[in-house]
Design an enzyme around this catalytic site. Sequence first.
Site, PDB file in Angstrom:
ATOM      1  N   ASN A  23       0.811  -1.221   0.000  1.00 39.90           N
ATOM      2  CA  ASN A  23       0.000   0.000   0.000  1.00 39.90           C
ATOM      3  C   ASN A  23       0.843   1.271   0.000  1.00 39.90           C
ATOM      4  O   ASN A  23       0.325   2.357  -0.218  1.00 39.90           O
ATOM      5  CB  ASN A  23      -0.961   0.006   1.191  1.00 39.90           C
ATOM      6  CG  ASN A  23      -2.086  -0.997   1.015  1.00 39.90           C
ATOM      7  OD1 ASN A  23      -2.292  -1.525  -0.084  1.00 39.90           O
ATOM      8  ND2 ASN A  23      -2.817  -1.281   2.075  1.00 39.90           N
ATOM      9  N   CYS A 116     -10.069  -5.371  -5.694  1.00 41.52           N
ATOM     10  CA  CYS A 116     -10.888  -6.128  -4.735  1.00 41.52           C
ATOM     11  C   CYS A 116     -12.347  -5.693  -4.792  1.00 41.52           C
ATOM     12  O   CYS A 116     -12.648  -4.517  -4.941  1.00 41.52           O
ATOM     13  CB  CYS A 116     -10.407  -5.883  -3.302  1.00 41.52           C
ATOM     14  SG  CYS A 116      -8.977  -6.813  -2.829  1.00 41.52           S
ATOM     15  N   GLN A 125     -14.401  11.192  -5.227  1.00 42.78           N
ATOM     16  CA  GLN A 125     -13.662  12.118  -4.356  1.00 42.78           C
ATOM     17  C   GLN A 125     -12.378  12.598  -5.045  1.00 42.78           C
ATOM     18  O   GLN A 125     -12.016  13.771  -4.952  1.00 42.78           O
ATOM     19  CB  GLN A 125     -13.297  11.422  -3.035  1.00 42.78           C
ATOM     20  CG  GLN A 125     -14.480  11.011  -2.181  1.00 42.78           C
ATOM     21  CD  GLN A 125     -15.157  12.200  -1.523  1.00 42.78           C
ATOM     22  OE1 GLN A 125     -14.508  13.032  -0.906  1.00 42.78           O
ATOM     23  NE2 GLN A 125     -16.455  12.304  -1.684  1.00 42.78           N
ATOM     24  N   ASP A 306      -7.739  -3.493   7.368  1.00 37.20           N
ATOM     25  CA  ASP A 306      -6.980  -4.550   6.687  1.00 37.20           C
ATOM     26  C   ASP A 306      -6.498  -5.659   7.623  1.00 37.20           C
ATOM     27  O   ASP A 306      -5.919  -6.642   7.167  1.00 37.20           O
ATOM     28  CB  ASP A 306      -5.781  -3.952   5.938  1.00 37.20           C
ATOM     29  CG  ASP A 306      -6.174  -3.368   4.585  1.00 37.20           C
ATOM     30  OD1 ASP A 306      -7.347  -3.530   4.188  1.00 37.20           O
ATOM     31  OD2 ASP A 306      -5.321  -2.748   3.926  1.00 37.20           O
TER      32      ASP A 306
END
EC number: 2.5.1.7
Length: 418
Positions: A23, A116, A125, A306
């Site tokens: 990430n 996912c 956004q 997560d």
Amino acid sequence: MDKFLITGGVKLEGEVRISGAKNAALPLLAAMILADSPITLNNVPNLKDVNTLVKLIAGLGITMDYEGETVKADTSTLSNQFAPYELVKTMRASILVLGPLLARYGNAQVSLPGGCAIGSRPVDQHLKALEALGAHIEVENGYVHATVDGRLKGADITFDMVTVGGTENILMAAVLAEGTTTIRNAAREPEITDLAQMLIEMGAKIEGLDTDTLVVTGVESLHGCEYSVVADRIETGSYLAAAAITGGRVKTTHTDPSLLESVLDKFEEMGAEVTRGEDWIELDMMGKRPKAVSFRTLPHPEFPTDMQAQLMAVNVIGRGFATISETIFENRFMHVPELSRMGANIQVEGNDAIVTGVEKLQAAPVMATDLRASFSLVLAALVAEGDTLIDRIYHIDRGYENIEAKLQSLGAKIKRVS
């Protein structure tokens, strides 16, 4: 299609080296587009999503050299600003090239993303904030067309909701905008701080790191640098969960305990002995069955969504019962039916899951549904009686580097079969 065959009942023990964070690596790779001289990124995990993004950036004409844990980029060869559906469809993070391409070249055409299947995760956004910076945006035929005359202009932006990808995209766009951009209700994840720190190394002016308000003073250009991806806090937590669920002892190295305090607190509440070093964490369950603990997922620095599935798996064999509240993503209990097939006792009521611990799980054929849910099935299989076959493990390969080798080194009986 590959599957994992796992024989349960082994107490995991040993040491595992943690990889760079997926990430963090993805936005850092996208940020390389902003450099007007060669740039090097180290500690890059070898993962499907990373390979996809490297391929996508190379498709822009940028020279990419990916060897071992290092990616080098030279943007002087860029020939287009087009990110096609074929590459973007497999991974949401590909939308992150939108901000850098637009800021540096004034033009970007990026397919709407895949990835996912967790909730809606809208990109509106991102687009609204880019428009506030002066971009002209059209969405047609599944593509975002973004253009700007001259440079983007600094603006005061407040996100309607906390968005990690949105914060990253706008941060990368704002560093080359004219004037000052203030990003309010910004996400505070460590991976965003990592991105901001690399941008600063490249010459960006950013204040407010680790807070929900980032202030960016635009500069005319950014140069290359050499930077290392931060450790993967979720991979760290996942291997510690493997120690907790099997009653074992595991030491994770090349990691950062300060990024995982909310999770480590829960492991201690479960009865584990957790020892922290400067760049390592050791969890010792001392052969005990963990105590079930309740928790609620919230934006960083609170408990990360997560890690929800992994802690649920540990709770499944815990003493007592626990309530797990998921406040970040809708549709993030897809692992519950699969865990239930193995004998777990879980009731879902809206965004809450009530887990009543059971003493034993039984092996069963199960199917991975998303990245983190799939690791929860691996955890359950590690303690289940018999051989568990986990299908669709391509989800796991998206986020965990060398998972079977790492688990095997801790004593797990796991092999990849087709």
